[in-house]
Design a protein around this motif. Structure first.
Motif, PDB file in Angstrom:
ATOM      1  N   GLY A  40      33.801  30.813  33.589  1.00 20.70           N
ATOM      2  CA  GLY A  40      34.905  29.863  33.606  1.00 20.70           C
ATOM      3  C   GLY A  40      34.512  28.406  33.392  1.00 20.70           C
ATOM      4  O   GLY A  40      35.346  27.513  33.465  1.00 20.70           O
ATOM      5  N   CYS A  41      33.213  28.148  33.110  1.00 17.96           N
ATOM      6  CA  CYS A  41      32.774  26.749  32.944  1.00 17.96           C
ATOM      7  C   CYS A  41      33.262  26.191  31.603  1.00 17.96           C
ATOM      8  O   CYS A  41      33.731  26.944  30.748  1.00 17.96           O
ATOM      9  N   PRO A  42      33.166  24.871  31.390  1.00 19.58           N
ATOM     10  CA  PRO A  42      33.644  24.305  30.125  1.00 19.58           C
ATOM     11  C   PRO A  42      32.898  24.888  28.915  1.00 19.58           C
ATOM     12  O   PRO A  42      31.690  25.126  28.988  1.00 19.58           O
ATOM     13  N   PRO A  43      33.624  25.105  27.805  1.00 20.09           N
ATOM     14  CA  PRO A  43      32.953  25.575  26.584  1.00 20.09           C
ATOM     15  C   PRO A  43      32.078  24.483  25.978  1.00 20.09           C
ATOM     16  O   PRO A  43      32.237  23.310  26.304  1.00 20.09           O
ATOM     17  N   VAL A  44      31.148  24.889  25.105  1.00 21.85           N
ATOM     18  CA  VAL A  44      30.284  23.905  24.425  1.00 21.85           C
ATOM     19  C   VAL A  44      30.285  24.180  22.922  1.00 21.85           C
ATOM     20  O   VAL A  44      30.530  25.307  22.489  1.00 21.85           O
ATOM     21  N   ARG A  45      30.003  23.149  22.160  1.00 16.74           N
ATOM     22  CA  ARG A  45      29.858  23.338  20.713  1.00 16.74           C
ATOM     23  C   ARG A  45      28.498  23.953  20.429  1.00 16.74           C
ATOM     24  O   ARG A  45      27.513  23.638  21.103  1.00 16.74           O
ATOM     25  N   ALA A  46      28.412  24.798  19.400  1.00 25.11           N
ATOM     26  CA  ALA A  46      27.135  25.408  19.029  1.00 25.11           C
ATOM     27  C   ALA A  46      27.112  25.614  17.520  1.00 25.11           C
ATOM     28  O   ALA A  46      27.408  26.707  17.040  1.00 25.11           O
ATOM     29  N   ARG A  47      26.808  24.568  16.769  1.00 27.07           N
ATOM     30  CA  ARG A  47      26.745  24.695  15.308  1.00 27.07           C
ATOM     31  C   ARG A  47      25.496  25.486  14.923  1.00 27.07           C
ATOM     32  O   ARG A  47      24.408  25.242  15.440  1.00 27.07           O
ATOM     33  N   LEU A  48      25.655  26.425  13.992  1.00 24.79           N
ATOM     34  CA  LEU A  48      24.553  27.327  13.646  1.00 24.79           C
ATOM     35  C   LEU A  48      24.698  27.749  12.187  1.00 24.79           C
ATOM     36  O   LEU A  48      25.801  28.129  11.760  1.00 24.79           O
ATOM     37  N   LEU A  49      23.621  27.663  11.416  1.00 20.66           N
ATOM     38  CA  LEU A  49      23.628  28.049   9.996  1.00 20.66           C
ATOM     39  C   LEU A  49      24.821  27.422   9.251  1.00 20.66           C
ATOM     40  O   LEU A  49      25.472  28.081   8.432  1.00 20.66           O
ATOM     41  N   GLY A  50      25.116  26.182   9.574  1.00 25.92           N
ATOM     42  CA  GLY A  50      26.189  25.463   8.882  1.00 25.92           C
ATOM     43  C   GLY A  50      27.589  25.856   9.335  1.00 25.92           C
ATOM     44  O   GLY A  50      28.571  25.413   8.728  1.00 25.92           O
ATOM     45  N   GLU A  51      27.716  26.674  10.376  1.00 20.01           N
ATOM     46  CA  GLU A  51      29.040  27.070  10.879  1.00 20.01           C
ATOM     47  C   GLU A  51      29.295  26.406  12.230  1.00 20.01           C
ATOM     48  O   GLU A  51      28.452  26.465  13.129  1.00 20.01           O
ATOM     49  N   ASP A  52      30.478  25.808  12.359  1.00 16.24           N
ATOM     50  CA  ASP A  52      30.859  25.177  13.629  1.00 16.24           C
ATOM     51  C   ASP A  52      31.428  26.231  14.563  1.00 16.24           C
ATOM     52  O   ASP A  52      32.408  26.906  14.232  1.00 16.24           O
ATOM     53  N   LEU A  53      30.793  26.359  15.727  1.00 19.74           N
ATOM     54  CA  LEU A  53      31.163  27.405  16.677  1.00 19.74           C
ATOM     55  C   LEU A  53      31.370  26.806  18.065  1.00 19.74           C
ATOM     56  O   LEU A  53      30.924  25.684  18.334  1.00 19.74           O
TER      57      LEU A  53
END
Ligand code: FES
Ligand SMILES: [Fe+2]
Length: 415
Positions: A40-53
């Motif tokens: 339930g913690c805050p989500p984080v950004r995780a850009r990988l291989l040119g894809e924004d996730l």
């Protein structure tokens, strides 16, 4: 030297690029487990291989890695609400589970099954050794996550860290496969006058292995002795590097398994999974990450000229960059080549023998995938999946020893 075309082939990692397709055939680190520490913690950004996730841990502790932009009209799910078993977009309330199913579309009329027809991009995840791995390739080609030494280690004996590199991944990992630079870039004591004479131009070998490649360097180490180091290159962009020479191999040394993971073509995460047999004290953990700030950026970076001290360069160390971790010195060497090094302008010598072999192997792997074959080290069978004895090793041995044999005894086994 590579042609421009080959350089592009090896360095471009976005969707539908040949190298991007190769990278997407393996499990890759997407983030550290500590970035999403609790259900339930805050989500984080995780850009990988040119894809924004966006990564999140749902209320039941399951990990989701979703395309960042909401399937409805594109608002970033990074700002979303991590609710009961799903991540809800803040714009019109669409809610996604970790598999990318659209659970609710509350702005649609009651009884609408609109969401059921959709599936949002979601990549499978596995949490192991304080890291979260993902697989971004075709579902029907999903391999096993290979079993390495760290797969079975207790949490108190591992300490993963990550650091941002402002250039293409290949510059990073080529440094791990380039033994001669250690005598220069990582020479932290100019007083050791013998060091350059002794170490500067090692004999090099590169051997193909089941997991990728192994680089070997052999240096003179005084009268009748040689210093041998071996460094595995593990597909698609992982490595194990040996520490500095010691008279005998110490099993209690901290060892580092390194993963170079492209964020995109011009930036990279370096994950270093520190491990050893004894547990890490809290103080040691702090030291192991003392060169990185809270955003996982190196404190020594291009913006401050790596805090290079010219006086210390004149009197103390080869670089004037006093490093807690050698990756601080590597970062200066590799980032200063430019965001994507133009390898058509290089002048390669004998000291680049292992790097040339590595590039050839990667180009072959890229064409394997383009021809519909599995690239090396894609493992599907459990019985072929034990790489837990794979090590990088070093040793000072009598001249004329059968070092292959000695190294195997020290744990250089290929798994
Ligand atoms: S943009 Fe996300 S719900 Fe509308
Ligand atoms: Fe280095």
């Amino acid at each position: 030297m590579l042609s421009r075309k080959e350089n592009d082939l090896l360095t471009r990692v976005g969707p539908r690029t040949p190298m991007g397709e190769l990278m997407r055939r393996y499990w890759l680190p997407a983030l550290l487990a500590e970035e999403i520490p609790a259900p339930g913690c805050p989500p984080v950004r995780a850009r990988l291989l040119g894809e924004d996730l966006v990564a999140f841990r749902d209320s039941q502790g399951r990990i989701g890695l979703l395309a960042e932009h909401c399937a409805h009209r594109g608002t970033s799910l990074f700002f979303g609400r991590n609710e009961d078993c799903g991540l809800r977009c803040i714009y019109h309330g669409w809610k996604y589970d970790v598999d990318g199913n659209v659970l609710e579309t509350p702005a649609e009329p009651k009884g609408s099954d609109f969401g059921k027809k959709l599936r949002h991009t979601a990549y499978p995840c596995q949490e192991i050794a304080g890291m979260i791995f993902t697989y971004m390739g075709p579902a029907e080609k999903i391999p096993l996550l290979p079993r390495y030494e760290w797969s079975g280690l207790a949490p108190d004996t591992i300490c993963p860290v990550k650091s941002y590199l402002a250039c293409n991944y290949l510059q990073g990992i080529e440094g791990d496969f380039d033994s001669s630079h250690t005598s220069f870039l990582h020479n932290n004591s100019l007083r050791d006058t013998e060091r350059l004479k002794r170490d500067g131009a090692p004999i090099l070998e590169a051997e193909a292995t089941a997991y990728g490649m192994r680089a070997v360097s052999i240096r003179n180490a005084g009268t009748e002795r040689i210093y041998v180091r071996t460094s595995p290159y593990i597909m698609p962009s992982f490595s194990i590097v040996p520490g500095p020479p010691t008279a005998k191999f110490e099993e209690d040394d901290i060892r580092g398994f390194r993963f170079w993971v492209p964020i995109d073509d011009t930036t990279t995460w370096l994950y270093i999974l520190n491990m050893r047999r004894k547990s890490f004290a809290e103080e040691e953990r702090q030291t192991l990450r003392s060169w990185i700030d809270t955003d996982y950026r190196r404190i020594r970076n291009a913006g401050n000229n790596y805090l290079q001290d010219r006086e210390r360069q004149r009197t103390v160390s080869f670089t004037g960059i006093d490093a807690v971790n050698p990756a601080e010195q590597d970062g200066c060497a590799t980032e200063s080549m430019g965001a994507v090094c133009d390898r058509s302008r290089e002048h390669l010598g004998y000291s680049d023998l292992t790097i040339i072999a590595l590039r050839k192997m990667l180009l072959r792997a890229v064409s394997d995938v383009a021809e519909g074959k599995d690239p090396p080290h894609v493992i599907r069978e459990t019985q072929a999946n034990d790489f837990s004895r794979l090590r990088s090793v070093k040793g000072i041995l009598p001249v004329g020893s059968d070092w292959h044999k000695v190294m195997e005894g020290l744990g250089a086994n290929d798994g």
